[in-house]
Every structure is written in C-alpha cells, then in structure tokens.
Motif scaffolding. Structure first.
Motif, PDB file in Angstrom:
ATOM      1  N   THR A  68     -12.970  11.637  15.872  1.00 39.11           N
ATOM      2  CA  THR A  68     -13.117  10.517  14.830  1.00 39.11           C
ATOM      3  C   THR A  68     -11.985   9.486  15.223  1.00 39.11           C
ATOM      4  OG1 THR A  68     -10.923  11.223  13.600  1.00 39.11           O
ATOM      5  CG2 THR A  68     -13.302  12.062  13.066  1.00 39.11           C
ATOM      6  N   GLY A  69     -12.045   8.300  14.592  1.00 40.85           N
ATOM      7  CA  GLY A  69     -11.228   6.888  14.987  1.00 40.85           C
ATOM      8  C   GLY A  69     -11.629   6.195  16.104  1.00 40.85           C
ATOM      9  N   THR A  70     -12.527   6.612  17.044  1.00 37.42           N
ATOM     10  CA  THR A  70     -12.703   5.961  18.309  1.00 37.42           C
ATOM     11  C   THR A  70     -13.477   4.578  18.227  1.00 37.42           C
ATOM     12  OG1 THR A  70     -14.675   7.327  18.405  1.00 37.42           O
ATOM     13  CG2 THR A  70     -12.633   8.219  19.485  1.00 37.42           C
ATOM     14  N   HIS A  71     -14.246   4.435  17.045  1.00 39.26           N
ATOM     15  CA  HIS A  71     -14.822   3.151  17.040  1.00 39.26           C
ATOM     16  C   HIS A  71     -13.596   2.021  16.703  1.00 39.26           C
ATOM     17  CE1 HIS A  71     -18.990   4.380  16.336  1.00 39.26           C
ATOM     18  NE2 HIS A  71     -18.524   5.379  15.251  1.00 39.26           N
ATOM     19  N   TRP A  72     -12.591   2.503  16.183  1.00 41.50           N
ATOM     20  CA  TRP A  72     -11.444   1.397  16.058  1.00 41.50           C
ATOM     21  C   TRP A  72     -10.606   1.300  17.486  1.00 41.50           C
ATOM     22  CZ3 TRP A  72     -10.644  -2.929  14.322  1.00 41.50           C
ATOM     23  CH2 TRP A  72      -9.691  -3.724  14.347  1.00 41.50           C
ATOM     24  N   VAL A  73     -10.529   2.651  18.162  1.00 40.24           N
ATOM     25  CA  VAL A  73      -9.874   2.762  19.217  1.00 40.24           C
ATOM     26  C   VAL A  73     -10.506   1.642  20.306  1.00 40.24           C
ATOM     27  CG1 VAL A  73      -9.419   4.095  21.329  1.00 40.24           C
ATOM     28  CG2 VAL A  73      -8.866   4.947  19.096  1.00 40.24           C
ATOM     29  N   GLU A  74     -12.024   1.871  20.292  1.00 37.91           N
ATOM     30  CA  GLU A  74     -12.924   0.768  21.147  1.00 37.91           C
ATOM     31  C   GLU A  74     -12.594  -0.809  20.837  1.00 37.91           C
ATOM     32  OE1 GLU A  74     -16.090   2.314  23.546  1.00 37.91           O
ATOM     33  OE2 GLU A  74     -13.868   2.445  23.619  1.00 37.91           O
ATOM     34  N   HIS A  75     -12.629  -1.041  19.334  1.00 36.40           N
ATOM     35  CA  HIS A  75     -12.496  -2.409  19.058  1.00 36.40           C
ATOM     36  C   HIS A  75     -11.036  -3.025  18.905  1.00 36.40           C
ATOM     37  CE1 HIS A  75     -16.802  -3.286  17.865  1.00 36.40           C
ATOM     38  NE2 HIS A  75     -17.033  -2.148  18.530  1.00 36.40           N
ATOM     39  N   GLY A  76     -10.360  -2.105  18.101  1.00 40.15           N
ATOM     40  CA  GLY A  76      -8.796  -2.621  18.006  1.00 40.15           C
ATOM     41  C   GLY A  76      -8.021  -2.142  19.176  1.00 40.15           C
ATOM     42  N   GLY A  77      -8.225  -1.180  20.011  1.00 41.10           N
ATOM     43  CA  GLY A  77      -7.410  -1.097  20.961  1.00 41.10           C
ATOM     44  C   GLY A  77      -6.085   0.021  20.931  1.00 41.10           C
ATOM     45  N   TYR A  78      -6.113   0.645  19.544  1.00 41.18           N
ATOM     46  CA  TYR A  78      -5.005   1.411  19.210  1.00 41.18           C
ATOM     47  C   TYR A  78      -5.219   2.330  18.145  1.00 41.18           C
ATOM     48  CZ  TYR A  78      -4.321  -1.499  14.990  1.00 41.18           C
ATOM     49  OH  TYR A  78      -4.603  -2.068  13.480  1.00 41.18           O
ATOM     50  N   PHE A  79      -4.286   3.241  17.842  1.00 43.96           N
ATOM     51  CA  PHE A  79      -4.474   4.343  16.568  1.00 43.96           C
ATOM     52  C   PHE A  79      -3.107   4.453  16.418  1.00 43.96           C
ATOM     53  CE2 PHE A  79      -4.073   7.168  19.850  1.00 43.96           C
ATOM     54  CZ  PHE A  79      -3.219   8.446  19.717  1.00 43.96           C
ATOM     55  N   VAL A  80      -2.895   4.892  14.934  1.00 47.57           N
ATOM     56  CA  VAL A  80      -1.507   5.380  14.387  1.00 47.57           C
ATOM     57  C   VAL A  80      -1.490   6.686  13.754  1.00 47.57           C
ATOM     58  CG1 VAL A  80      -0.107   4.845  12.524  1.00 47.57           C
ATOM     59  CG2 VAL A  80      -1.655   2.879  13.686  1.00 47.57           C
ATOM     60  N   GLY A  81      -0.410   7.466  14.019  1.00 49.97           N
ATOM     61  CA  GLY A  81      -0.230   8.750  13.469  1.00 49.97           C
ATOM     62  C   GLY A  81      -0.741   9.904  14.375  1.00 49.97           C
ATOM     63  N   PRO A  82      -0.698  11.191  13.964  1.00 51.30           N
ATOM     64  CA  PRO A  82      -1.023  12.010  14.844  1.00 51.30           C
ATOM     65  C   PRO A  82      -2.478  12.149  15.280  1.00 51.30           C
ATOM     66  CG  PRO A  82      -0.970  13.014  12.397  1.00 51.30           C
ATOM     67  CD  PRO A  82      -0.513  11.463  12.750  1.00 51.30           C
ATOM     68  N   MET A  83      -2.631  12.785  16.553  1.00 47.39           N
ATOM     69  CA  MET A  83      -3.869  13.170  17.185  1.00 47.39           C
ATOM     70  C   MET A  83      -4.212  14.583  16.950  1.00 47.39           C
ATOM     71  SD  MET A  83      -5.896  14.225  19.828  1.00 47.39           S
ATOM     72  CE  MET A  83      -7.756  14.317  20.139  1.00 47.39           C
ATOM     73  N   CYS A  84      -5.230  14.999  16.452  1.00 51.14           N
ATOM     74  CA  CYS A  84      -5.428  16.408  16.173  1.00 51.14           C
ATOM     75  C   CYS A  84      -6.630  17.031  16.944  1.00 51.14           C
ATOM     76  CB  CYS A  84      -5.436  16.958  14.550  1.00 51.14           C
ATOM     77  SG  CYS A  84      -4.129  16.507  13.617  1.00 51.14           S
ATOM     78  N   ILE A  85      -6.817  18.416  16.995  1.00 52.85           N
ATOM     79  CA  ILE A  85      -7.851  19.079  17.825  1.00 52.85           C
ATOM     80  C   ILE A  85      -8.017  20.438  16.903  1.00 52.85           C
ATOM     81  CG2 ILE A  85      -9.136  19.448  19.940  1.00 52.85           C
ATOM     82  CD1 ILE A  85      -6.789  18.424  21.373  1.00 52.85           C
ATOM     83  N   THR A  86      -9.310  20.768  16.632  1.00 53.07           N
ATOM     84  CA  THR A  86      -9.427  21.818  16.059  1.00 53.07           C
ATOM     85  C   THR A  86     -11.070  22.514  16.332  1.00 53.07           C
ATOM     86  OG1 THR A  86      -9.553  22.841  13.828  1.00 53.07           O
ATOM     87  CG2 THR A  86     -10.507  20.574  13.788  1.00 53.07           C
ATOM     88  N   ASN A  87     -11.743  23.123  15.572  1.00 46.21           N
ATOM     89  CA  ASN A  87     -13.022  23.500  15.657  1.00 46.21           C
ATOM     90  C   ASN A  87     -14.044  22.764  15.118  1.00 46.21           C
ATOM     91  OD1 ASN A  87     -14.050  24.625  13.347  1.00 46.21           O
ATOM     92  ND2 ASN A  87     -12.515  26.013  13.175  1.00 46.21           N
ATOM     93  N   THR A  88     -15.430  22.506  15.627  1.00 51.41           N
ATOM     94  CA  THR A  88     -16.203  21.862  15.152  1.00 51.41           C
ATOM     95  C   THR A  88     -16.494  21.777  13.537  1.00 51.41           C
ATOM     96  OG1 THR A  88     -17.591  22.683  17.200  1.00 51.41           O
ATOM     97  CG2 THR A  88     -18.640  21.301  15.458  1.00 51.41           C
TER      98      THR A  88
END
Length: 362
Positions: free
Chosen positions: A79-99
């Motif tokens: 998630t959040g990658t549309h803004w990473v692609e367009h805005g070039g950044y994110f804020v806060g934690p990055m998490c990984i879990t199950n599907t």
C-alpha cells in the motif's frame, strides 16, 4: 544457541558490511516484530505476525523519507506506493505481514501515526497513508482466520529497536517458505565510502518465494543437487518476496526507484526468475535530507543528492545485500509444521549447504 548466518557459516559473501550486517545499521532505522504462535479455536495452527520498520525511529516530528518503488512481478500488495511513485516519499512506519492481514495492519499503522504525531494531526488537515506489504503464509498458517489484530501490529511498531535483530521465523516472516525450505525474515547491509563519506545500505526481506529446483547460492545450483526433494505441496511457488532497502545516502526519489529495481537482481542471484505466483515487490528509502512535511514548510526547498555517475557501487551493494538477506532468512529459520498439505517445511541444513559450496569451489 542462535543459528549461524551466511558469513558466520563461512560462505564467502562479497562486500563490506555494517557493524550488525542489518538494515538497522542505517542511522535511525529501527525494526520491531510481533510473532504469533498459537492454536485457533478451530484447532488450526496460527503461525504468522507483523514486522515494522521505522525509518526515523520514534522522533516526535513527522518527517517524510524519500522513497522509490518497483514491482518485478506484481502478484501481491504494497500500500501507499501510488503516492511514493507520484510524491516521492512516505511518512511513518513501513509494515509487512501476511496477505489477509494487510487491512488491519494498515488500520493500526494509521492509528499509530495519528496518535504519535497527535499535535500535528490535530492542528492540520494531514492524512496518513502507511506503507504495508504482504506475502502469503497459508501453507503453514491459518491465514483465512485473519488472526493478526490491531494490537499485534501496534506491538510490532512499539517494540522496534536498533542494533542486532532477529531473523527467520519472526514477525511477518513467521509462516513463510523459500525455495521449498522454511523462509522468513532476513537482513544484511553494506558499507560504502563515496567521495570521502561513509554511507550504509541496509536490506530487510520477507522471503517466501522460489522453487527448490531453482535455488542457487553463490552460483552453485544447490536446488538441483540437494538430494532431498521438496516436501509434497512445496513443488510449486505460492509465495512472494518483499525487499526493503534503506540508506543514509542522499538520493532523490527517481534514484531510489532505480535502487529498488536492483533488488530484483539480488533475488535473481538466488535462482528465482520472478515466478507468476510471486509478488516480487521492492521499496527503497533514504533517511537523508530530513525536513518537515511539505504541508508545513516553505515554498522553495533544496535537496542534496549524489551524482548518478557514482551509482555502480551503490547498485552492487544493494544486489549483494539482498542476496545475503535471503540466505540469512533461510539459515535462521526453524522447521515448521504445514497444515495444507500436512507435513513439515524443513529449515535448510547450514552445514550441508556449506559443504556443498566448498566442494564447488575446490
């Protein structure tokens, strides 16, 4: 006693590491886990969890981290990658879990951002768009039971630390399978000097990909030569791999996107072609150039960044660290019972692997 990682086992991994050979070698980066091992009311095994990466730790001011995203094979979610692609950044934690737990972890990460940065979020019309990624653990874990809770995700975020971090059957990597062996969470780092300045490139993977017959280590076709066949049900690939690359080198978003792409070369060294059922999804971020959120700062801004002409060494560092992080995930892992199909997902035998690599090089 902790199991030996690739270097400690004597495998000749290339490149100079940071002090812990981990993503937490990057200044300010913290990692936390919530590992869930239980039996559900229906008698099924619960073996899953959440991994949290805090690029800027627990600092009180919300600041973006510049980032880039790449999907080698998009059979998965981040998630959040549309803004990473367009805005070039994110804020806060990055998490990984199950599907099947992306939603609740996203909800928890949003709640954490709202609470942790309460002053800014109450004073301004700010939005939270966390980055949450997943890989499938349904062979080992009762994934359809959706046992990860908001409290689990918050526990992972709130337990994040620096220094040495656990690997293998921990956090979101708890129920993962890699090349027909037990997979999981792994990490590695590289240290580079560029124009008199030292920079660190750290990698964390949630490794859940590959078929046994594809598996290679330092060019040796281990999977083809491993006498034991993959257990029944593990012949095909049902998983994915998430690769997160962190650095303190000053890189711009388009440079970080290109850096994220190199994770594909790193996992390719392990033998995977990026299978159809695998979500091979990569994120790179830089903690350099700290500044307030764009909504809270001036109109004209300046960023420091490295010349593209020095990137060959950077790309090589990312490729090497990614390859090593996958190996560390596998070597740290422990056997795990499978529930569908029934059986045992074996951890790789490190001593046997070392003997095979040594025989190849002699």
């Amino acid at each position: 006693m902790a199991k030996l990682r690739a270097r400690e086992l004597g495998l000749p991994m290339p490149g100079k590491t940071g002090p812990n050979n981990a993503i937490t070698d990057v200044p300010g980066v913290l990692v936390g886990y919530q590992t869930i091992n239980a039996v559900a009311a229906n008698g099924k095994q619960v073996k899953t969890g959440v991994t949290a990466i805090l690029p800027r730790g627990y600092q009180s001011e919300p600041q973006p981290v510049w980032a880039g995203f790449h999907a080698l094979n998009g059979n998965g979610e981040m998630t959040g990658t549309h803004w990473v692609e367009h805005g070039g950044y994110f804020v806060g934690p990055m998490c990984i879990t199950n599907t099947h737990s992306v939603g609740i972890v996203h909800h928890a990460a949003t709640r954490w951002i709202i609470n942790h940065y309460a002053d800014a979020w109450q004073a301004e019309h700010l939005w939270a768009m966390p980055v949450v990624a997943e890989t499938y653990d349904g062979v080992i874990n009762d994934i359809n039971g959706q046992h990860v809770t908001e409290a689990d995700a918050l526990a992972a975020i709130n337990s994040a630390t620096r220094g040495e971090i656990a690997e293998g059957n921990v956090g979101g990597g708890n129920g993962m399978i890699c090349y027909g062996f037990k997979g999981g969470t792994g990490t590695a780092s590289r240290s580079l000097e560029i124009d008199g300045q030292n920079y660190t490139f750290g990698v964390l993977v949630q490794a859940n990909h590959g078929q046994r017959k594809w598996f290679k280590v330092l060019g040796t076709p281990v999977g083809e030569r491993w006498e034991d066949a993959a257990p029944k049900g593990l012949e095909r690939e049902r998983g994915s791999i998430i690769v997160v690359i962190a650095t303190d080198a000053p890189l711009l978003p388009h440079q970080l996107k290109r850096l994220a792409q190199r994770a594909g070369l790193g996992i390719g060294l392990g033998g995977t072609p990026g299978g159809n059922n695998s979500g091979d999804i990569f994120l790179a971020f830089s903690v350099a150039n700290p500044r307030p959120l764009p909504q809270l700062t001036q109109t004209r801004l300046n960023l420091e960044y490295l010349n593209d002409e020095c990137f060959d060494a950077i790309y090589l560092a990312a490729v090497q660290a990614t390859e090593e992080a996958v190996l560390n995930a596998m070597l740290a892992a422990e056997d795990a019972p499978m529930q569908k199909p029934e059986g045992v997902c074996p951890a790789i035998d490190g001593e046997r692997l070392r003997a095979m690599i040594q025989a190849q090089s002699s």
